[in-house]
Design an enzyme around this catalytic site. Structure first.
Site, short mmCIF file in Angstrom:
data_model
loop_
_atom_site.label_atom_id
_atom_site.label_comp_id
_atom_site.label_asym_id
_atom_site.label_seq_id
_atom_site.Cartn_x
_atom_site.Cartn_y
_atom_site.Cartn_z
N HIS A 89 -5.94 0.93 -9.50
CA HIS A 89 -7.17 0.41 -10.09
C HIS A 89 -8.42 0.86 -9.32
CE1 HIS A 89 -6.84 -3.01 -7.12
NE2 HIS A 89 -8.15 -2.91 -7.16
N ASP A 119 0.47 -0.46 -9.45
CA ASP A 119 -0.90 -0.39 -8.94
C ASP A 119 -0.98 0.51 -7.72
OD1 ASP A 119 -3.59 -0.78 -8.99
OD2 ASP A 119 -3.56 -2.70 -7.94
N SER A 197 -9.16 -3.24 -1.59
CA SER A 197 -8.07 -2.73 -2.41
C SER A 197 -7.64 -1.34 -1.97
CB SER A 197 -8.51 -2.67 -3.88
OG SER A 197 -8.71 -3.95 -4.39
#
Length: 354
Positions: A89, A119, A197
């Site tokens: 993402h 992911d 992230s």
């Protein structure tokens, strides 16, 4: 004259002669846990990268295509070939990405492959001399709630930030924007914010145990619940992305659960993967694999217990997933199950998973 100006001049002159810096109290040595945390950060920092993505926009009036900033995230050096791991993402929808190293050097990145179901994404940069060291790889199947963890990343663009916490839960599931569900996530209370992230989650030995992927927060900032993709998953998926550019899961079509599997193994003294459910029409159903049953009178009754796949011993769920990842959808593999105290050999043609 205010109260701040009311000191008599003669008293002010007297005090001025005595206004000197305070004597510093020696601190002494840092505590052992502080020294360990500092050493861990200094050793791992060079392997963590800052990722800035761009997006190509088309101006219909001027007919010009422009590259504009899209977002930022984190990542880490995977190997000595210039591969960098981050979240899918972080780079999804971007037309380009720049990877900045801890020493200030920046490189345009090439997208190698992505797995939205996990992911995870792999980039590649052309680093010559002064190549950062890859992070040491740990394991996640043997993590325990309460273990110390350390997250390094770039929250809100504040580069190379260290936060600490513990493993607060295991085997969490998290739905993605694509509708897929990321399984077996590590939950941590280490502060993870937007920009973290793709950064690494480390254990107290400085080993990679997860990739920080998401937070649970109504406000969008850290609320003490963050999630990381476990390194056992990363270590299966990333090599496939590097080799093939994509990851298609081979699937038996069964349901398992790591913690319940460990409890059943300990209780029954059986090393293997207990089949809890079999999906209708799946490879497992076609091969005749039997799931556990739950009856009113007899209670929970075990079904088949997978003890090997493709000739590789299977003792826990991580072993089964690792054995599956050596194959591709459509492969015919041998599966040995323990059924009613006897071993049974089955031939299974693997399906393509989600």
């Amino acid at each position: 004259m205010t109260a701040w100006q009311s000191i008599p001049l003669i008293q002010a002159e007297f005090l001025a002669g005595r206004a000197e810096p305070r004597v510093v109290t020696p601190r002494g040595d840092l505590a052992a846990d502080e020294q360990a945390t500092i050493a861990l950060f200094e050793q791992a920092r060079g392997s963590v990268v800052f990722i800035a993505t761009t997006e190509r926009l088309f101006n219909p009036w001027t007919r010009n295509a422009l590259q504009v900033p899209r977002g930022t995230g984190s990542g880490f050096v995977w190997d000595n070939l210039g591969h960098v791991v981050t979240n899918d993402h972080v780079i999804a929808g971007a037309s380009g990405a720049t990877v900045r190293l801890a020493d200030g050097r920046a490189f345009n990145a090439v997208l190698v492959g992505t797995s939205p179901a996990h992911d995870l994404a792999v980039l590649r940069i052309g680093v010559g001399a002064g190549r950062p060291e890859p992070l040491p790889i740990g394991t996640s199947h043997d993590l325990r709630v309460g273990q110390k963890v350390f997250a390094i990343g770039n929250p809100f663009g504040l580069d190379w930030t260290l936060t600490t916490g513990i493993v607060s839960a295991l085997n969490r599931e998290l739905p993605t924007d694509t509708g897929a569900v990321i399984e077996r996530l590590i939950q941590t209370d280490a502060a993870i914010n937007p920009g973290n992230s793709g950064g690494p989650l480390l254990d107290s030995a400085g080993r990679l145990i997860g990739v920080n992927t998401a937070i649970y927060s109504p406000s969008g900032a850290s609320a003490g619940i963050g999630f990381a993709v476990p390194v056992d998953t990363v270590n299966r998926v990333v090599p496939r992305l590097i080799a093939q550019g994509r990851y298609i899961r081979p699937s038996l079509g069964i349901r398992t659960e790591e913690q319940l599997n460990a409890a059943l193994s300990a209780r029954l003294g059986i090393q293997g993967v207990f089949v809890l459910e079999v999906e209708p029409g799946s490879a497992a159903e076609r091969a005749g694999i039997r799931p556990a049953r739950l009856g009113r009178e007899a209670g929970f009754q075990t079904g088949d217990v997978i003890v090997s796949l493709g000739g590789r011993p299977v003792r826990r769920v991580a072993d089964l997933l690792a054995a599956l990842d050596r194959h591709a959808p459509g492969d015919a593999v041998s599966v040995t199950v323990l059924r009613d105290g006897a071993t049974v050999d089955l031939n299974v043609t693997l399906d393509a998973g989600r």
